[in-house]
Design an enzyme around this catalytic site. Structure first.
Site, PDB file in Angstrom:
ATOM      1  CG  HIS A  93      59.581 -45.979  37.183  1.00 44.10           C
ATOM      2  ND1 HIS A  93      60.456 -44.929  37.060  1.00 44.10           N
ATOM      3  CD2 HIS A  93      58.457 -45.469  37.761  1.00 44.10           C
ATOM      4  CE1 HIS A  93      59.885 -43.831  37.535  1.00 44.10           C
ATOM      5  NE2 HIS A  93      58.668 -44.145  37.973  1.00 44.10           N
ATOM      6  CG  HIS A  95      60.152 -42.628  42.553  1.00 47.78           C
ATOM      7  ND1 HIS A  95      58.977 -42.211  43.152  1.00 47.78           N
ATOM      8  CD2 HIS A  95      59.812 -42.971  41.290  1.00 47.78           C
ATOM      9  CE1 HIS A  95      57.980 -42.291  42.285  1.00 47.78           C
ATOM     10  NE2 HIS A  95      58.457 -42.767  41.152  1.00 47.78           N
ATOM     11  CE1 TYR A 120      81.487 -55.114  34.438  1.00 48.95           C
ATOM     12  CE2 TYR A 120      83.378 -53.769  35.019  1.00 48.95           C
ATOM     13  CZ  TYR A 120      82.835 -54.986  34.681  1.00 48.95           C
ATOM     14  OH  TYR A 120      83.646 -56.076  34.571  1.00 48.95           O
TER      15      TYR A 120
END
Length: 221
Positions: A93, A95, A120
């Site tokens: 995860h 930002h 891709y």
């Protein structure tokens, strides 16, 4: 792979993502699921650029802290992907700026945030779903991801950032990098009427490669 090696992998990929500006400050988190059902996960308030292998949180199968520092508050987010996306053994995860930016655009389709721009993108990330905004660490985000029923291995959290599951950490990292590059392409080309891959070209890809996400799921039925 031995746990020592997996810890080194988390440190190495974390540093790589941080140094290229893909997740600022102490944002972002990484987890790997272990053979005994437990996890290795990056600690809360830890920068991915400066992780200590010994401080990485070790959780048991019930989510209890066994060793290391206190884990990230995004545990529910990671757990939701492990619980629903088959074969997922690692979750990343971030930002990353371009991925966050596209979540705020009015035209975004929650079932397919980005168009099929490159092969891709589809081969690594697959189509990407958008889930609504929840405050960081809100357990409700897990329910929103479980509502996707495991069809998506790459998800964008509105006004927050991408989260991607992979068969291993390398796969999850490569997929989230591909997602970020595709978001960047989308923003560069927005309003310029670009040519995307056609339905036929996507279908041909799905015949040749095991695509993650809805295109691959439909192909297997």
């Amino acid at each position: 792979m031995r746990e020592t090696k997996l810890r080194e992998q988390i440190v190495g990929f974390g540093r790589s993502l941080f140094e290229r500006g893909l997740t600022p400050g102490s944002s972002g988190n990484i987890s790997i699921r272990l053979d005994d059902g437990g996890w290795l996960v990056t600690p809360t308030n830890a920068s991915l650029g400066f992780l200590d292998p010994a401080s990485i949180s070790r959780l048991d199968a019930k989510g209890n802290l066994v060793s290391g520092d206190k884990p990230t508050k995004e545990i529910p987010l990671h757990a939701a992907l492990y619980d629903t996306v088959r074969e997922s053994q690692a979750v990343v995860h971030l930002h990353s700026a371009h991925s966050v930016a596209v979540t705020m655009l009015p035209e975004i389709d929650p079932k397919s945030v980005l168009p099929p721009m490159t092969p891709y993108y589809l081969m690594r990330a697959g189509r990407t779903a958008l889930v609504p905004y929840f405050r960081p660490g809100d357990p409700a985000v897990a329910a929103a991801i479980k509502g996707l029923a495991g069809k998506y291995s790459s998800v964008l959290l509105a006004n927050h950032g991408p989260v991607v599951a992979g068969k291993d950490l390398e796969g999850a990292v490569f997929a989230i990098e591909e997602l970020e590059e595709t978001a960047k392409l989308y923003l560069l080309l927005r309003g310029l009427n670009p040519r995307y891959l056609s339905e036929q070209q996507v279908a041909e890809l799905a015949r040749q490669f095991p695509l993650p996400g809805p295109d691959g799921v439909h192909d297997h039925h």
